[in-house]
Design a protein around this motif. Structure first.
Motif, mmCIF file in Angstrom:
data_model
loop_
_atom_site.group_PDB
_atom_site.id
_atom_site.type_symbol
_atom_site.label_atom_id
_atom_site.label_comp_id
_atom_site.label_asym_id
_atom_site.label_seq_id
_atom_site.Cartn_x
_atom_site.Cartn_y
_atom_site.Cartn_z
ATOM 1 N N LEU A 25 0.815 -1.219 0.000
ATOM 2 C CA LEU A 25 0.000 0.000 0.000
ATOM 3 C C LEU A 25 0.844 1.261 0.000
ATOM 4 O O LEU A 25 0.486 2.263 -0.630
ATOM 5 N N ASP A 26 1.983 1.251 0.707
ATOM 6 C CA ASP A 26 2.801 2.463 0.774
ATOM 7 C C ASP A 26 3.524 2.753 -0.531
ATOM 8 O O ASP A 26 4.153 3.804 -0.681
ATOM 9 N N LYS A 27 3.433 1.848 -1.483
ATOM 10 C CA LYS A 27 4.087 2.055 -2.780
ATOM 11 C C LYS A 27 3.142 2.666 -3.808
ATOM 12 O O LYS A 27 3.560 3.033 -4.904
ATOM 13 N N LEU A 28 1.858 2.763 -3.473
ATOM 14 C CA LEU A 28 0.841 3.206 -4.430
ATOM 15 C C LEU A 28 0.466 4.671 -4.217
ATOM 16 O O LEU A 28 0.414 5.151 -3.082
ATOM 17 N N VAL A 29 0.174 5.355 -5.313
ATOM 18 C CA VAL A 29 -0.283 6.738 -5.223
ATOM 19 C C VAL A 29 -1.667 6.804 -4.584
ATOM 20 O O VAL A 29 -1.956 7.692 -3.785
ATOM 21 N N ASP A 30 -2.534 5.842 -4.922
ATOM 22 C CA ASP A 30 -3.902 5.827 -4.375
ATOM 23 C C ASP A 30 -4.181 4.448 -3.776
ATOM 24 O O ASP A 30 -4.878 3.614 -4.371
ATOM 25 N N PRO A 31 -3.658 4.175 -2.572
ATOM 26 C CA PRO A 31 -3.821 2.843 -1.987
ATOM 27 C C PRO A 31 -5.271 2.492 -1.665
ATOM 28 O O PRO A 31 -5.669 1.336 -1.763
ATOM 29 N N ASP A 32 -6.065 3.486 -1.289
ATOM 30 C CA ASP A 32 -7.461 3.199 -0.935
ATOM 31 C C ASP A 32 -8.229 2.674 -2.137
ATOM 32 O O ASP A 32 -8.963 1.678 -2.043
ATOM 33 N N ALA A 33 -8.082 3.347 -3.267
ATOM 34 C CA ALA A 33 -8.772 2.898 -4.485
ATOM 35 C C ALA A 33 -8.289 1.512 -4.899
ATOM 36 O O ALA A 33 -9.069 0.681 -5.387
ATOM 37 N N PHE A 34 -7.004 1.254 -4.691
ATOM 38 C CA PHE A 34 -6.436 -0.052 -5.022
ATOM 39 C C PHE A 34 -7.133 -1.153 -4.222
ATOM 40 O O PHE A 34 -7.588 -2.158 -4.778
ATOM 41 N N LEU A 35 -7.237 -0.963 -2.907
ATOM 42 C CA LEU A 35 -7.860 -1.986 -2.054
ATOM 43 C C LEU A 35 -9.346 -2.154 -2.366
ATOM 44 O O LEU A 35 -9.856 -3.277 -2.426
ATOM 45 N N VAL A 36 -10.025 -1.034 -2.566
ATOM 46 C CA VAL A 36 -11.459 -1.110 -2.871
ATOM 47 C C VAL A 36 -11.683 -1.930 -4.128
ATOM 48 O O VAL A 36 -12.582 -2.788 -4.175
ATOM 49 N N ARG A 37 -10.878 -1.697 -5.145
ATOM 50 C CA ARG A 37 -11.060 -2.414 -6.411
ATOM 51 C C ARG A 37 -10.771 -3.898 -6.250
ATOM 52 O O ARG A 37 -11.511 -4.745 -6.773
ATOM 53 N N VAL A 38 -9.716 -4.237 -5.529
ATOM 54 C CA VAL A 38 -9.380 -5.652 -5.329
ATOM 55 C C VAL A 38 -10.512 -6.373 -4.608
ATOM 56 O O VAL A 38 -10.969 -7.447 -5.029
ATOM 57 N N HIS A 39 -10.994 -5.792 -3.523
ATOM 58 C CA HIS A 39 -12.049 -6.449 -2.749
ATOM 59 C C HIS A 39 -13.362 -6.497 -3.522
ATOM 60 O O HIS A 39 -14.136 -7.457 -3.386
ATOM 61 N N GLU A 40 -13.598 -5.501 -4.338
ATOM 62 C CA GLU A 40 -14.793 -5.501 -5.179
ATOM 63 C C GLU A 40 -14.751 -6.664 -6.162
ATOM 64 O O GLU A 40 -15.749 -7.378 -6.353
ATOM 65 N N LEU A 41 -13.592 -6.889 -6.777
ATOM 66 C CA LEU A 41 -13.469 -7.990 -7.732
ATOM 67 C C LEU A 41 -13.538 -9.344 -7.031
ATOM 68 O O LEU A 41 -14.156 -10.280 -7.535
ATOM 69 N N TYR A 42 -12.890 -9.443 -5.871
ATOM 70 C CA TYR A 42 -12.991 -10.692 -5.122
ATOM 71 C C TYR A 42 -14.446 -10.976 -4.749
ATOM 72 O O TYR A 42 -14.901 -12.125 -4.737
ATOM 73 N N GLY A 43 -15.172 -9.916 -4.443
ATOM 74 C CA GLY A 43 -16.562 -10.090 -4.043
ATOM 75 C C GLY A 43 -17.445 -10.585 -5.180
ATOM 76 O O GLY A 43 -18.362 -11.383 -4.965
ATOM 77 N N THR A 44 -17.190 -10.116 -6.397
ATOM 78 C CA THR A 44 -18.001 -10.573 -7.536
ATOM 79 C C THR A 44 -17.656 -11.996 -7.941
ATOM 80 O O THR A 44 -18.510 -12.737 -8.443
ATOM 81 N N ALA A 45 -16.376 -12.386 -7.733
ATOM 82 C CA ALA A 45 -15.918 -13.756 -8.037
ATOM 83 C C ALA A 45 -16.246 -14.157 -9.467
ATOM 84 O O ALA A 45 -16.531 -15.315 -9.747
#
Length: 555
Positions: A69-89
């Motif tokens: 997360l500390d390597k990303l410009v927008d870590p929050d958006a990164f996590l939201v997108r990952v969890h969103e995709l995991y959620g849709t499966a």
């Protein structure tokens, strides 16, 4: 009882092949199971994402995500997108990630299902596309900088200059605001002009300041030493007295470079960003180029010679922009290299000629000279794009020059770089089967460019002319051809653009014959001196710009 056979289980060889295929790919890959475990990843993934070894060993996807997360410009958006995709499966997704170190990653992910259609996990693929994106972005900024130069040439006051710098100039860098600090040698005070990004009260307070005021713009204006600050913490660590101004200006990243005129520092140009801004080498060079243009515009105002200076300024800009893309030549134990770029005699003629030389992926030296159609700002921009994309292609595509040029042609089409260009691309390496220890194998492919000239050690010269092939941008799917010659120690190859041999008052054959005769006569000169002599003898007063690359096989 179900007698149908189950799915075939891969044997050891098949598993080894699959693993080798995964490891050999250009993309970083990681597979995450449905319950959040990292099942497998390849070496390229570890290179792109330096996740701590203990996190990798744990197999926890959540821990791995947290570690980057500390390597990303927008870590929050990164996590939201990952969890969103995991959620849709289900399905697949593709986007780009911006990293704080300036890299750009192309990310692709797809849900995985077993033979029964049940969701079993997610596969992620990452590719570093920083060079490709930078090639297009920097070329676009190059064109915008030319437009800034032309507007600065029309400036009639210091306020006009500030308006250009804070408008189009700041936009080139993506900055939110700009400041000019003007100083006179030995003066106790400096003047500053700030843009509307800063509130009126702050602009009034800094309009005139002591020469020792603790602000970056004043320090650079009085010392002539550039300052590049990624964020507010770094700025305040170096300039603690600037805290109030930084807070009121809502500034984070900043860069300040000196304004110089006739070798003397006359002030500084600063730009500010509302977010963190890692300073790439290209960003620093761009700000320094903008400062040079700004300083020259102010100098014209002081000298009351705006009209006389404008034409010369555009000429110098065109030359500077060309030279900024012509990187230093690499060293090689087999080759001696020299290169020159000479702009056209006409003042405002910005062209698309370029040369380049860099180490290849397989240990060879890649040599290229090219010419983008046109003699205007669009040609300069297209030249920058073609050159930078070629560099990226050359380090990622294995094979000879024909394969590299073909890949470049296809990449230009995919990137919507709509231009025509000629180029000759060579690869030089030690001759594998020649008894002479310093003999060199030269492979080349020619996309509609004037043929290379080979000068043998005895002074005889011949053009490496073969059946002409199409320019870049005409038929990207057309196959191209490699050619090969062995060069003896002391042999010289001259790569050039048509400005060296074309004249309005003579045909191309006559110009080529002159080049062959002069190169044969002067072939014993060192490469640097040979470059200068060829330009002096053949390109004096040329109406076209000239790029020249001389390659000598070491004795």
């Amino acid at each position: 009882m179900d007698d149908q056979p189950g799915p075939a289980v891969p044997d050891r060889t098949e598993l080894a092949l699959l693993r080798a295929a995964v490891e050999g790919g250009l993309d970083g890959m990681v597979v995450v199971s449905a319950d959040g475990r990292i099942v497998t990843s390849n070496r390229r993934f570890a290179e792109i994402w330096p996740i701590p070894a203990e996190v990798v060993a744990s197999g926890s996807d959540e821990a791995a995500l947290a570690s980057v997360l500390d390597k990303l410009v927008d870590p929050d958006a990164f996590l939201v997108r990952v969890h969103e995709l995991y959620g849709t499966a289900s399905g697949a997704a593709r986007d780009e990630l911006l990293l704080r170190d300036g890299r750009v990653l192309d990310r692709y992910g797809a849900a995985l299902r077993d033979a029964r259609g049940d969701y079993i996990g997610w596969a992620w693929y990452f590719r570093d596309v920083t060079l490709e994106r930078a090639a297009v972005v920097d070329a676009g900024r190059l064109g915008a900088l030319i437009a800034v130069a032309q507007r600065l040439a029309d400036a009639r006051s210091e306020e006009d200059v500030l308006g250009v710098v804070s408008g189009d100039g700041a936009s080139v860098l993506g900055a939110a605001g700009a400041v000019l600090c003007l100083a006179e040698p030995g003066a106790a005070r400096v003047r500053t002009l700030a843009t509307g990004f800063f509130d009126e009260g702050l602009r009034a307070e800094v309009a005139e300041l002591p020469a020792d005021a603790p602000l970056p713009v004043v320090r650079v204006a009085t010392t002539g030493e550039a300052v590049f600050l990624a964020d507010r913490d770094e700025a305040l660590a170096r300039f603690p007295g600037a805290r109030d101004s930084y807070v009121r200006a809502r500034a984070e990243g900043a860069g300040v470079v000196p304004l110089t005129s006739h070798g003397r520092t006359t002030g500084s140009l600063g730009v500010v960003f509302t977010g963190r801004h890692p300073w790439r080498t290209a960003d620093r060079a761009l700000l320094q180029a903008l400062a040079a243009l700004t300083a020259q515009a102010l100098d014209r105002l002081r000298a009351q010679a705006a009209e006389q200076e404008a034409t010369r300024e555009v000429r110098r800009l065109g030359e500077a922009l060309q030279h900024s893309l012509l990187t230093p030549l690499p060293s090689s134990p087999l080759l001696q290299l020299a290169a020159r770029y000479r702009p056209a005699a006409r003042a405002a003629r910005v062209g698309g000629d370029w040369y380049d030389a860099f180490p290849g992926a397989d240990g060879c030296t890649t040599l290229v000279v090219g010419d983008v159609a046109g003699h205007d700002r669009a040609a300069a921009v297209a030249m920058a794009q073609v050159r930078n994309v070629l560099r990226g292609v050359s380090v990622t595509v294995d094979g000879g020059p024909a394969r590299v040029l073909a890949a470049l042609d296809r990449a230009l089409r995919r990137l919507d770089i709509d231009t025509l260009a000629t180029a000759v691309l060579c690869q030089a390496s030690a001759a594998p089967d020649d008894p002479r220890p310093r003999a060199v194998r030269l492979r080349w492919s020619n996309a509609g460019h004037p043929p290379p000239l080979l000068v043998h050690p005895d002074g005889t010269a011949e053009f490496l002319a073969r059946v002409p092939e199409l320019l870049l941008g005409v038929a990207p799917d057309r196959a191209r051809t490699d050619h090969e010659v062995t060069l003896a120690p002391g042999a010289t190859v001259v790569l050039y653009t048509d400005g060296l041999v074309e004249r309005r008052d003579q045909d191309l054959d006559a110009g080529s014959a002159r080049l062959r005769a002069v190169a044969g006569e002067l072939g014993g000169l060192a490469p640097d001196r040979l470059c200068d002599a060829l330009l002096d003898r053949l390109a004096a007063g040329s109406e076209d710009d000239v790029a020249l690359l001389v390659v000598r096989v070491a004795d």
